[in-house]
Write a protein that holds these residues in place. Sequence first.
Motif, short mmCIF file in Angstrom:
data_model
loop_
_atom_site.label_atom_id
_atom_site.label_comp_id
_atom_site.label_asym_id
_atom_site.label_seq_id
_atom_site.Cartn_x
_atom_site.Cartn_y
_atom_site.Cartn_z
N PRO A 1 0.84 -1.21 0.00
CA PRO A 1 0.00 0.00 0.00
C PRO A 1 0.88 1.26 0.00
O PRO A 1 1.81 1.37 0.79
CB PRO A 1 -0.79 -0.12 1.30
N ALA A 2 0.58 2.18 -0.92
CA ALA A 2 1.38 3.40 -1.06
C ALA A 2 0.63 4.61 -0.54
O ALA A 2 -0.60 4.64 -0.52
CB ALA A 2 1.77 3.60 -2.52
N LEU A 3 1.38 5.61 -0.12
CA LEU A 3 0.81 6.88 0.32
C LEU A 3 0.97 7.90 -0.79
O LEU A 3 1.90 7.81 -1.60
CB LEU A 3 1.53 7.37 1.58
N PRO A 4 0.09 8.89 -0.87
CA PRO A 4 0.25 9.95 -1.87
C PRO A 4 1.58 10.67 -1.68
O PRO A 4 2.07 10.81 -0.56
CB PRO A 4 -0.94 10.88 -1.59
N PHE A 5 2.17 11.08 -2.78
CA PHE A 5 3.41 11.87 -2.82
C PHE A 5 4.64 11.04 -2.46
O PHE A 5 5.58 10.96 -3.24
CB PHE A 5 3.33 13.09 -1.89
N ILE A 6 4.68 10.40 -1.28
CA ILE A 6 5.90 9.73 -0.84
C ILE A 6 5.96 8.28 -1.28
O ILE A 6 7.03 7.66 -1.23
CB ILE A 6 6.07 9.81 0.68
#
Length: 319
Positions: free
Chosen positions: A46-51
Amino acid sequence: MDLELNTNLIILITSFVSAFMLYALFKWFLREQGSTDATKLPQSPPALPFIGHLHLIGKVLPVSFQSLAHKYGPLMEIRLGASKCVVVSSSSVAREIFKEQELNFSSRPEFGSAEYFKYRGSRFVLAQYGDYWRFMKKLCMTKLLAVPQLEKFADIREEEKLKLIESVANCCGEGLPCDLSSQFIKYTNNVICRMAMSTRCSGTDNEAEEIRELVKKSLELAGKISVGDVLGPLKVLDFSGNGKKLEAVMEKYDLLVERIMKEREAEAKKKDGTRKDILDILLDTYRDPTAEMKITRNDMKSFLLVCFLSPAISIQFSI
């Protein structure tokens, strides 16, 4: 008047930041939506926005990748800020990529320091698959790095090995601490320099030593610039100024190697019948009217740069 100007400036900066954040959020949304397309992508945490996945990366990068691979498999997609990469942690998958699917993975992407690199388009290691890549690979396999060529320098490797043992033995005999990392770096640098340009890089005051220092500096700056890949479009602003510093270092390297090449060309007739180093072979190919492909002076300088960079990079990662 000053108050009104400051207010307008704040509004302008706020608008720019807001627009950038909306743009980044929109691209992230499209990327997440596109992951459900017919093309099956590797598994990804799972990825976070921007980073992206930066929050999952610890101090030791290989350890972080290893722990993620246990959960998401030997082939996974990782996004570090604005940069996306595929992490392979299995020998069988690596064999599939580099042997069975070699042509599909022959082209290499450009990273952080590409726009500041003087020999952009002449880098064999990161060249796109095509005529230049095939020609340089053939030249490496048949002449530059062929087994007969390497065997010609066996005495040099043996000589430098004895110098390494002697240096370590002297430290032990005098009861002094011995920095094995620096000793191995000196050994590999001298072997590469003598095979590439017939001169040692350490212990002498010559052009090869100056090249070694410039290459070391360029490697340090390129590593700092590559961190800017996580910033996406903002990396072109070169906040740290390392891009300009790298351009200056590369310019010094270019002038120095060009001078060495001209000196070697002037002495070409004296080299007949003697053992040829990598620079001699490159110059012969450059002058050869029957060569399958005409290489440029930038191609030669770039290849020599790779020769000097390779031991520095391998030792840096091994340490």
